[in-house]
Motif scaffolding. Structure first.
Motif, mmCIF file in Angstrom:
data_model
loop_
_atom_site.group_PDB
_atom_site.id
_atom_site.type_symbol
_atom_site.label_atom_id
_atom_site.label_comp_id
_atom_site.label_asym_id
_atom_site.label_seq_id
_atom_site.Cartn_x
_atom_site.Cartn_y
_atom_site.Cartn_z
ATOM 1 N N ASP A 30 120.931 4.912 26.137
ATOM 2 C CA ASP A 30 119.782 4.013 26.290
ATOM 3 C C ASP A 30 119.218 3.605 24.930
ATOM 4 O O ASP A 30 118.962 2.419 24.684
ATOM 5 N N ARG A 34 119.341 -0.090 23.197
ATOM 6 C CA ARG A 34 118.079 -0.701 22.773
ATOM 7 C C ARG A 34 118.186 -1.193 21.323
ATOM 8 O O ARG A 34 117.735 -2.290 20.983
ATOM 9 N N HIS A 38 119.681 -4.688 23.772
ATOM 10 C CA HIS A 38 119.919 -4.679 25.215
ATOM 11 C C HIS A 38 118.658 -4.209 25.931
ATOM 12 O O HIS A 38 117.938 -3.346 25.440
ATOM 13 N N GLN A 40 116.635 -2.354 29.199
ATOM 14 C CA GLN A 40 116.864 -1.067 29.857
ATOM 15 C C GLN A 40 118.086 -1.193 30.773
ATOM 16 O O GLN A 40 118.095 -2.025 31.675
ATOM 17 N N PRO A 41 119.110 -0.377 30.554
ATOM 18 C CA PRO A 41 120.341 -0.547 31.329
ATOM 19 C C PRO A 41 120.215 0.019 32.739
ATOM 20 O O PRO A 41 119.478 0.976 32.980
ATOM 21 N N SER A 42 120.965 -0.574 33.642
ATOM 22 C CA SER A 42 121.108 0.011 34.972
ATOM 23 C C SER A 42 121.981 1.260 34.826
ATOM 24 O O SER A 42 122.607 1.481 33.774
ATOM 25 N N ASP A 43 122.037 2.059 35.864
ATOM 26 C CA ASP A 43 122.828 3.292 35.793
ATOM 27 C C ASP A 43 124.304 2.996 35.511
ATOM 28 O O ASP A 43 124.928 3.672 34.695
ATOM 29 N N ARG A 46 124.795 1.827 31.888
ATOM 30 C CA ARG A 46 124.685 2.965 30.966
ATOM 31 C C ARG A 46 126.002 3.733 30.921
ATOM 32 O O ARG A 46 126.505 4.085 29.855
ATOM 33 N N ARG A 50 128.574 4.314 27.932
ATOM 34 C CA ARG A 50 128.918 5.683 27.524
ATOM 35 C C ARG A 50 130.437 5.848 27.468
ATOM 36 O O ARG A 50 130.970 6.551 26.604
#
Length: 128
Positions: A30, A34, A38, A40-43, A46, A50
């Motif tokens: 996250d 940022r 970007h 706030q990413p969705s799950d 993210r 990763r």
């Protein structure tokens, strides 16, 4: 500094950059997203980000090997590796999750940077 020295210095910079990016993607996705501009990413975003962490760590290792050994095959491998990344950030820049044009321009610049690296590393591979 001559061209060869500048390319080698830039390669050393990429060791640290890809190490930081890969580590950030794995351990603090996250915050890293940022920093890249970007939202706030969705799950799922993210976890997709990763997933790139080990890839960037592999890039870092490849840059380190070329810096250490400097064999023609090392530079050619880096040229091909960076060549695979020429268009990836331009595609990602289309994401609506990037809220500023500055972030999009930076991603387009990353593609240009990858093209420059591919050409520079290929040139070093031919000289060795």
């Amino acid at each position: 500094m001559d061209l060869e020295g500048a390319i080698q210095q830039q390669n050393r910079t990429m060791i640290a950059f890809d190490l930081a990016l890969g580590t950030g993607a794995l351990l603090a996705p996250d915050a890293t997203l940022r920093l890249l501009g970007h939202s706030q990413p969705s799950d799922d975003a993210r976890e997709l980000f990763r997933r790139l962490g080990p890839i960037w760590l592999t890039f870092s290792a490849a840059h380190a090997i070329a810096a250490r050994r400097g064999e023609s095959s090392d530079w050619w491998a880096l040229a091909w590796l960076r060549g695979t990344e020429v268009f990836t950030d331009a595609v990602w820049a289309r994401s609506p999750a990037f809220k500023t044009n500055r972030a999009r321009v930076a991603l387009l610049g990353a593609g240009a940077g990858n093209l420059g690296m591919a050409l520079g590393y290929g040139w070093l591979g031919r000289r060795r």
